[in-house]
Scaffold this active site. Structure first.
Site, PDB file in Angstrom:
ATOM      1  N   ARG A  56      47.590   9.314   0.990  1.00 54.10           N
ATOM      2  CA  ARG A  56      47.202  10.633   1.777  1.00 54.10           C
ATOM      3  C   ARG A  56      47.308  11.946   0.799  1.00 54.10           C
ATOM      4  NH1 ARG A  56      51.310   9.458   6.708  1.00 54.10           N
ATOM      5  NH2 ARG A  56      50.351   7.531   7.348  1.00 54.10           N
ATOM      6  N   ASP A  58      47.393  16.159   1.238  1.00 48.90           N
ATOM      7  CA  ASP A  58      47.662  16.999   2.159  1.00 48.90           C
ATOM      8  C   ASP A  58      46.704  18.188   2.149  1.00 48.90           C
ATOM      9  OD1 ASP A  58      50.119  15.894   2.719  1.00 48.90           O
ATOM     10  OD2 ASP A  58      51.258  17.250   1.163  1.00 48.90           O
ATOM     11  N   ARG A 210      53.849  18.853  -5.966  1.00 49.99           N
ATOM     12  CA  ARG A 210      53.821  20.351  -6.125  1.00 49.99           C
ATOM     13  C   ARG A 210      55.174  21.009  -6.094  1.00 49.99           C
ATOM     14  NH1 ARG A 210      50.812  21.169  -0.127  1.00 49.99           N
ATOM     15  NH2 ARG A 210      51.596  23.286  -0.647  1.00 49.99           N
TER      16      ARG A 210
END
Length: 264
Positions: A56, A58, A210
């Site tokens: 996945r 974001d 991140r």
């Protein structure tokens, strides 16, 4: 039934992430990459088709080489024709880059041996308008590549990444196997310098890339001691790490299927 693997590129700016999000209240579902792809597959096959992604991304995160597979009941379509056929049905912010047939037991998620991300950072006073969706512009900053790579040198092998996990991460374990993590410079199409952070691992925690990026940049900006990242890693405490870098500069770069699958 044929098992088709797609390589997918997308601009994540206007998507609520990769994963399909069905609205159980009967309202309008959030726009997702998986959702748009499955709509296109349904139009092409005249029936619902499930798509299995390698992982996945974001909201706001982009992809150059996302991978996903589906089972096609149509035997008459040459595999390479899925590229053109799906691109004709998809919005412009999703493009199919490659299609290939795989064995029936292949799964884009469970057959993947590692995933690579790249994060792009600009430190110019002004970013070209065509680049603002794809970089993190860090102003008043002059990166020190040697120092950044010394900070990042501890991100190798099997490590506990709890310091870089966002609250709400549902992973059963915070251990991950990292193959590499390093910085380099490259030019954008206008000849401006970009700082690039590449990281490869068997899998990632929620917002892990991140958070690592934001932490490393902050350490460099503040001229922190070279063992600072190692101490943050060993603390296993998210409050010891730095800010989470914005989604704009992050790209899922490549999914690898030819290595050794590491279960940690």
């Amino acid at each position: 039934m044929r098992n088709i693997l797609l390589t997918i590129s997308y601009d994540g700016t206007d998507f609520c992430g990769w994963q399909r999000q069905d609205d159980k209240s009967g309202g309008q579902a959030e726009r997702t990459v998986q959702g748009e792809l499955e709509k296109a597959l349904e139009k092409l096959h005249k029936q619902k088709i499930l798509l299995y992604g390698s992982g996945r991304t974001d909201s706001g995160v982009h992809a150059l080489g996302q991978a996903a597979n589906f089972f096609s009941p149509i035997d008459s379509i040459p595999t390479s024709n899925y590229i053109r056929a799906l691109n004709c049905l998809l919005p412009q912010d999703i493009r199919i880059m490659n299609a290939e047939e795989k064995s029936p037991d292949f799964n884009a998620r469970f057959s993947a041996t590692s995933r690579s991300y790249r994060y792009f950072i600009s430190f110019s006073d002004s970013v070209p308008a065509s680049s603002t969706r794809y970089v993190w512009n860090v102003k008043n900053y002059s990166p020190n590549i040697e120092r950044l790579n010394k900070y990042a040198s501890c991100l190798r092998g099997e490590i506990d990444c709890a310091s870089f996990a966002a609250s709400g991460d549902m992973s059963l374990s915070t251990n991950r196997f990292l193959d590499n993590a390093y910085f380099f410079m490259q030019k954008d199409i206008f000849g401006n310098d970009l700082l690039v952070f590449e990281i490869e691992a068997n899998a990632f925690l929620w917002k892990m890339v991140r958070t690592i990026t934001g932490t490393l940049i902050n350490l460099d900006k503040t001229n922190a001691p070279e063992d600072s990242m190692q101490k943050i890693l060993l603390a296993k405490d998210r409050t010891k790490a730095g800010v989470t870098a914005p989604s704009t500069g992050l790209f899922l770069y490549k999914i690898n299927f030819d290595g050794i699958r590491k279960h940690v």
